[in-house]
Design an enzyme around this catalytic site. Structure first.
Site, PDB file in Angstrom:
ATOM      1  N   CYS A 110      -6.777   3.085  11.019  1.00 55.00           N
ATOM      2  CA  CYS A 110      -5.778   2.737  12.031  1.00 55.00           C
ATOM      3  C   CYS A 110      -6.013   3.318  13.425  1.00 55.00           C
ATOM      4  CB  CYS A 110      -4.354   3.025  11.557  1.00 55.00           C
ATOM      5  SG  CYS A 110      -4.193   4.073  10.149  1.00 55.00           S
TER       6      CYS A 110
ATOM      7  N   ARG B 277     -11.582   9.833   1.156  1.00 58.26           N
ATOM      8  CA  ARG B 277     -10.430  10.703   0.955  1.00 58.26           C
ATOM      9  C   ARG B 277     -10.734  11.643  -0.192  1.00 58.26           C
ATOM     10  NH1 ARG B 277      -5.774   5.992   1.282  1.00 58.26           N
ATOM     11  NH2 ARG B 277      -6.511   5.157   3.263  1.00 58.26           N
TER      12      ARG B 277
ATOM     13  N   GLN C 270     -11.609  -0.470   2.503  1.00 55.16           N
ATOM     14  CA  GLN C 270     -10.326  -1.161   2.544  1.00 55.16           C
ATOM     15  C   GLN C 270     -10.492  -2.511   3.228  1.00 55.16           C
ATOM     16  OE1 GLN C 270      -8.090   1.815   4.846  1.00 55.16           O
ATOM     17  NE2 GLN C 270      -6.721   1.940   3.075  1.00 55.16           N
TER      18      GLN C 270
ATOM     19  N   ASP D 142      -8.715  -3.826   5.437  1.00 53.34           N
ATOM     20  CA  ASP D 142      -7.635  -3.316   6.262  1.00 53.34           C
ATOM     21  C   ASP D 142      -7.328  -4.237   7.426  1.00 53.34           C
ATOM     22  OD1 ASP D 142      -5.796  -1.422   6.858  1.00 53.34           O
ATOM     23  OD2 ASP D 142      -7.212   0.110   7.524  1.00 53.34           O
TER      24      ASP D 142
ATOM     25  N   HIS E  54      -4.494  -4.284  11.081  1.00 55.11           N
ATOM     26  CA  HIS E  54      -3.331  -3.758  11.782  1.00 55.11           C
ATOM     27  C   HIS E  54      -2.831  -4.829  12.717  1.00 55.11           C
ATOM     28  CE1 HIS E  54      -5.400  -0.164  10.309  1.00 55.11           C
ATOM     29  NE2 HIS E  54      -4.172   0.217  10.055  1.00 55.11           N
TER      30      HIS E  54
ATOM     31  N   LYS F  10       7.844  -0.227   3.251  1.00 54.52           N
ATOM     32  CA  LYS F  10       6.639  -0.953   2.852  1.00 54.52           C
ATOM     33  C   LYS F  10       6.878  -1.844   1.639  1.00 54.52           C
ATOM     34  CE  LYS F  10       5.006   2.723  -0.212  1.00 54.52           C
ATOM     35  NZ  LYS F  10       3.864   3.404  -0.800  1.00 54.52           N
TER      36      LYS F  10
ATOM     37  N   HIS G  62       0.576  -2.059   9.034  1.00 51.78           N
ATOM     38  CA  HIS G  62      -0.687  -1.821   8.313  1.00 51.78           C
ATOM     39  C   HIS G  62      -0.639  -2.754   7.127  1.00 51.78           C
ATOM     40  CE1 HIS G  62      -1.076   2.462   9.836  1.00 51.78           C
ATOM     41  NE2 HIS G  62       0.217   2.256   9.991  1.00 51.78           N
TER      42      HIS G  62
END
Length: 645
Positions: free
Chosen positions: A337, A366, A384, A386, A388, A468, A514
RNA sequence: GCCGACGUAGCUCAGGGGUAGAGCAGCUGAUUCGUAAUCAGCAGGUCGUGAGUUCAAUUCUCACCGUCGGCUCCA
């Protein structure tokens, strides 16, 4: 003179009984066949023992062991029997809690003796004894003080702790044989009702699930109304093991995780990489169609960036240590992000530009505690899918709706039709204003409702920065894994001072969403392997076609067929080893290759191929086709079976 | 991280204080075969790593690493 009471039966009929009649008697009288399967009864909607005495007008329903609730009661009673067996076999054991769970039950013990798998057999034998003894389960009510005293005499300190926290004045205790347990009930009439059970595993579990508390020993087991159902369940477990992605990953040579590299770090082997490539291509194409812009960002960034984002403070435990670069600390990225925000912030944005949607297949790292790693489903480095989305507040609802539909479309494209959806709302610790939270939660809820999908609300389970939606997919052993997530974020736009110039020529803050549709490619791939048991559909299969020669004489023709297939873009392999056809077919089957083309003298002579298919039920498979016709047919099939081209 | 089990050939597994075993895979040879395993021979191991006990450890003990089942955690 005894009172008469009116009992309303399940079928709506009303019958009179003398007061004090038991639920069992009523059910036996009115539905003898169903009574045989009754585990308990429901009186005015409340679950009670069959021995429950009816003293006033009531509505009575049987709770049979083939119903969800009946089976739960059945298993709960089995857990009591197990606890008794354990107490009788081992000294100094304290009982704690022993509930039913989805596929069985468990009981947690505080025991000086460490249980072994061999002990499970002994416990099972003891349980069988107790069951044969036909001990009735008897309910007894007592005051809290009496109960605390009662369990105090037995040194059951955990039970005392539990009783002290019950708000009611009275508590109930269930006894059978010489065993007594604090329990709300209801229970089976007697131990004899338990027909088939099995103890499955031993595990550690913290008292009350808190890692600050003592670690107890948990024994898992299951029980079914019949031996046949139990065996079926055990078979299902065996079958599930066969489609475990870790096992198939080795067998199909899809990926590996090696000790030398480090746990939780995945190597995608060529065949796994093919599948991943297809997923990525599909992903990119669909994102282009849905008006996203694909970006790429670095793998490391200054610690300061993560301080600004808040990750350094909030997720320090999950970040890898900084590396020194000319005196400045850098860390490998745990998220994408902040990078996407930098791209957004690279110049002034007008309200006309919004929504802006940046998507990236971003690889993040992570730190996960060693005990939680699990094949591809829980790793330390993953990619990911991912994105945004930066939008104006009034665009939020529509954006969420679009993301939700997009997610479902993607999941369905990969054959996932069953998933659990959760809407997580404001937790105790949160940032942003109540007004913002309300609007965002509402936007998520409206989007879910409009989609017509079933969802549960997880109150207070949102992240501190916003509400979420999570979508979970189940693995073969029934464990749910979160893949898709859609999260509203009030925090990062604030921290990074994200703005846009509005129609009013003033600065405004966009809302950030996200979202990850598949979650991580690793986890998604793991779920995909299990979902298809390694037999990927044609569009995903790492090898679509294998050419099998019958003897070495056919090698030249086989090569010609194989080369042509590759030239036509069909993912192919060839097996021209000096082996019998039966062996080649067996191996191709085990590799779960969709199509086998057998070529021998007959085929070489006529320029044909003999088609054998792994996939059953495909219409119009040409059995002995002219080779060129086969390629045409194959390509047509591939297009029909690929998600919306 | 915590509790427990496990770690032996590329894979699946047996064994056990005194020079390490099988099947499959691999290699070599024979066989030239029509829809789920052709036959024979050969080769393959620091028994997860390190320390300790012992005349001797792959075996027993401890620590570490890893895997598995849970717990906890999960942006």
């Amino acid at each position: 003179m005894p009172n008469q009471i009116k009992i309303t039966l399940n079928n709506g009929k009303v019958k009179e009984y003398e007061a004090g009649v038991t639920a069992a008697a009523v059910l036996k009288d009115t539905a003898a066949d169903i009574f045989k399967k009754a585990a308990a009864a429901q009186v005015n909607g409340r679950y009670v023992d069959l021995t429950y005495e009816l003293n006033e007008d009531a509505r009575v329903k049987p709770v049979t062991i083939d119903s969800k609730e009946g089976l739960d009661i059945y298993r709960h009673s089995t857990s009591h029997v197990m606890a008794q067996a354990v107490k009788e076999l081992f000294d100094g054991v304290k009982i704690t809690i022993g509930p039913f769970i989805e596929d069985g039950f468990y009981y947690d013990f505080d025991s000086p003796h460490t249980f072994t798998p061999f002990d499970l057999e002994k416990i099972e034998e003891k349980m069988a004894d107790i069951i044969r003894g036909d001990r009735p389960f008897v309910k007894e009510e007592m005051s809290k003080e009496d109960a605390i005293k009662f369990f105090g005499e037995k040194s059951e300190t955990y039970k005392q702790e539990l009783i002290a926290e019950i708000p009611d004045e009275k508590v109930s205790i269930y006894r059978h044989d010489n065993f007594a347990d604090l329990c709300r009930g209801p229970h089976l009439p007697s131990t004899r009702w338990i027909k088939a059970f099995k103890l499955l595993s031993i595990a550690g579990a913290y008292w009350r699930g808190d890692e600050k508390n003592k670690m107890l020993q948990r024994i898992y087991g299951t029980a079914f109304p019949t031996k046949r159902e139990l065996d079926e369940y055990l078979n299902r477990l065996e079958e599930a093991k066969k489609r475990d992605h870790r096992k198939l990953g080795i067998e199909l040579d899809l990926f590996s995780i090696s000790d030398e590299i480090g746990s939780g770090l995945v190597c995608w082997h060529p065949k796994g990489a093919v599948v991943r490539g297809i997923i990525e291509d599909f992903w990119k194409r669909e994102h282009y169609r849905h008006d996203y812009q694909v970006v790429y960002t670095p793998h490391i960034a200054k610690v300061d960036l993560w301080k600004t984002s808040g990750h350094w403070a909030f997720y320090r435990d999950n970040l890898y240590s900084p590396m020194d670069v000319e005196g400045q600390g850098f860390i490998v990225k745990p998220m994408n992000c902040p990078f996407h925000i930098q791209i957004y912030n690279s110049h002034l944005r007008s309200y006309r530009e919004l929504p802006i949607r940046y998507a990236e297949l971003g690889t993040v790292y992570r730190f996960e505690r060693s005990g939680v790693l699990h094949g591809l489903l829980r790793v330390r480095g993953f990619t990911q899918d991912d994105a945004h989305i930066f939008c104006r507040p009034e665009q939020l609802e529509e954006e969420i709706g679009d993301v939700l539909n997009f997610t479902i479309y993607i999941l369905k494209s990969f054959g996932f039709n069953e998933f659990d959806i959760y809407l997580s709302t404001r937790p105790e610790k949160y940032v942003g204003t109540l007004d913002k939270w309300e609007k965002a939660e509402n936007a998520l809820k409206v989007a879910l409702e409009k989609s017509g999908l079933k969802f549960q609300i997880d109150a207070g389970e949102g992240v501190f920065y916003g509400p979420k939606i999570d979508i979970k997919i189940k693995d073969t052993l029934g464990r749910a894994w979160q893949c898709s997530t859609i999260q509203v974020d009030f925090n990062l736009p604030e921290r990074f001072n994200v703005k846009y110039r509005g129609q009013d020529d003033k600065e405004h803050q966009p809302i950030m969403i996200h979202r990850a549709l598949m979650g991580s490619l690793e986890r998604f791939f793991g779920c995909l392997i299990e979902h298809y048991a390694g037999s990927f559909p044609l569009w995903l299969a790492p090898v679509q076609v294998i050419v099998l020669s019958i003897t070495e004489k056919n090698e030249a023709y086989a090569m010609k067929v194989y080369e042509r297939l590759r030239f036509e873009g069909v993912r192919s392999e060839i097996d021209i080893r000096n082996e019998k056809l039966g062996l080649k077919i067996r191996e191709a089957e085990m590799q779960k290759i969709p199509f086998m083309l057998v070529v021998g003298d007959r085929e070489a002579e006529n320029n044909t191929v003999a088609v054998r298919t792994r996939i059953k039920g495909i219409e119009g498979v040409p059995q002995a086709a002219d080779f060129k016709d086969f390629i045409g047919w194959f390509k047509g099939l591939l297009i029909r079976q690929s998600p919306a081209l």
